[in-house]
Design a protein around this motif. Structure first.
Motif, PDB file in Angstrom:
ATOM      1  N   SER A  74      29.081  -0.212  37.752  1.00 56.74           N
ATOM      2  CA  SER A  74      29.309  -0.236  36.305  1.00 56.74           C
ATOM      3  C   SER A  74      28.666  -1.448  35.643  1.00 56.74           C
ATOM      4  N   THR A  75      27.956  -2.267  36.433  1.00 54.29           N
ATOM      5  CA  THR A  75      27.268  -3.430  35.855  1.00 54.29           C
ATOM      6  C   THR A  75      25.912  -3.041  35.275  1.00 54.29           C
ATOM      7  N   ARG A  76      25.443  -1.847  35.582  1.00 61.74           N
ATOM      8  CA  ARG A  76      24.142  -1.377  35.079  1.00 61.74           C
ATOM      9  C   ARG A  76      24.336  -0.158  34.193  1.00 61.74           C
ATOM     10  N   SER A 139      35.300  -3.068  38.713  1.00 58.60           N
ATOM     11  CA  SER A 139      36.612  -3.647  38.397  1.00 58.60           C
ATOM     12  C   SER A 139      37.716  -3.065  39.278  1.00 58.60           C
ATOM     13  N   LYS A 140      37.303  -2.267  40.279  1.00 62.39           N
ATOM     14  CA  LYS A 140      38.217  -1.627  41.230  1.00 62.39           C
ATOM     15  C   LYS A 140      39.100  -0.571  40.572  1.00 62.39           C
TER      16      LYS A 140
END
Length: 343
Positions: A74-76, A139-140
């Motif tokens: 989810s960082t991209r 973020s799990k």
């Protein structure tokens, strides 16, 4: 649009995993025991990529495998990859959603078999609830709790399910196919700890059902909201009858109505855990099955019950050796033989 399958008349088949590492041997064993209603086993002992969720993850947008965990990056920005899934779903482009040998060696092996003699060939795909609750973002947080990701996921699985049935029909020449969604996480329906939204589940089911052309079923080896599951109108409900028959039969009227309208119940009466199985006999399991049969045939004709039933192990057979798995599958085949003989 998915449809009901031909009545199986109490034939036996299997569920999911086998302990084998040789796909040829696994398929040979399945076909020897379940010639009329074979299934495509999964072989998680070969590698992690052949285990549940991993084996259907190849086309997941933003997929990461890190420290033996399956993650969503989810960082991209994954917008382009997600839009590709949407477009493929709308246009019915399922060819890019196939299974490859490192993810599904037994599936590839089964494609080489001529199954024109069989009534139905069954395969299994990870369902969107189980998939989405097992895969987490950075973020799990399970991706199933993100509405857009849950939507993309169900469409990706729909395309994969369509590829599976089409490929099996073309290569094996089987008359009918049944794709079963492996959904143990449906046990979360009604849970206050790990809640699952029913409308999200229903929307995902509708996505997959509208893409699949043959039979589409559900396997849940835990107790769940069976009224809800029956209401989805799957071709087959595969359940752990050895452990959860009492809870399932609380919905007896709905089960009877479901079977009257062409639905099939796959009664997982043979425990898939070899330690539990070893404490039973074929006779004791047969008697346990007859108890279930007696309870329901008080509300429906015996012939209808037998016509709309399958006999199976309770779940995938992971914790056994090959001999143990043959014994478990063989017990299901023997119970099927006894029921069909008396009918």
């Amino acid at each position: 649009m998915a449809k009901m399958i031909s009545s199986p008349h109490s034939l036996a088949t299997g569920v999911g995993a086998l302990p084998h590492t040789d796909p040829k041997q696994a398929c040979d064993d399945v076909l020897s025991l379940f010639p009329e209603f074979p299934y495509v086993p999964t072989l998680p002992d070969r590698s992690q990529l052949e285990s549940i969720v991993f084996n259907d993850s190849e086309q997941l947008p933003g997929r990461l495998i890190r420290e033996d965990r399956l993650l969503f990056d989810s960082t991209r920005d994954q917008t382009a990859a997600m839009e590709k899934v949407y477009m493929d779903y709308v246009e019915g482009n399922f060819s890019a959603y196939g299974l490859h040998k490192e993810y599904a060696s037994a599936f590839i092996e089964m494609m080489a078999r001529n199954l024109s003699h069989a009534q139905v060939l069954k395969c299994q795909v990870t369902g969107p609830v189980t998939f989405g609750m097992q895969v987490v973002d950075t973020s799990k947080r399970p991706i199933y709790y993100d509405a857009q990701l849950a939507d993309v996921l169900s469409k990706m699985i729909a395309l994969k399910a369509r590829w599976c049935e089409q490929t099996l029909r073309e290569h094996t020449r089987v008359k009918e196919t049944l794709v079963v969604l492996n959904e143990p996480y449906l046990a979360s329906l009604g849970s206050s700890v790990v809640p699952v939204d029913r409308e999200t589940v229903r929307a995902g089911w509708d996505d997959i059902s509208s893409m699949v052309e043959g039979g589409l079923g559900i396997h849940c080896c835990s107790n769940t909201d069976w009224e809800f599951v029956i209401g989805l109108n799957p071709a087959v409900i595969s359940m752990d009858a050895y452990t959860t028959a009492k809870e399932f039969l609380l919905y007896a009227d709905s089960v009877v109505s479901y079977m009257e309208h062409g639905g099939v119940v796959a009664w997982g009466i043979v425990p898939a855990d070899y330690k539990v199985f070893a404490a039973e006999t074929v006779d004791s399991l047969y008697e346990k099955y007859l108890t279930i049969r007696t309870q329901l045939t008080a509300r429906m004709p015996e012939k209808l019950f037998d016509t709309q039933s399958l006999i199976t192990p309770s779940c995938g057979i992971r914790f056994a050796d090959r001999a143990g798995s043959l014994a478990i599958m063989g017990a299901a085949a023997e119970i099927s033989h006894r029921i069909r003989k008396q009918g």
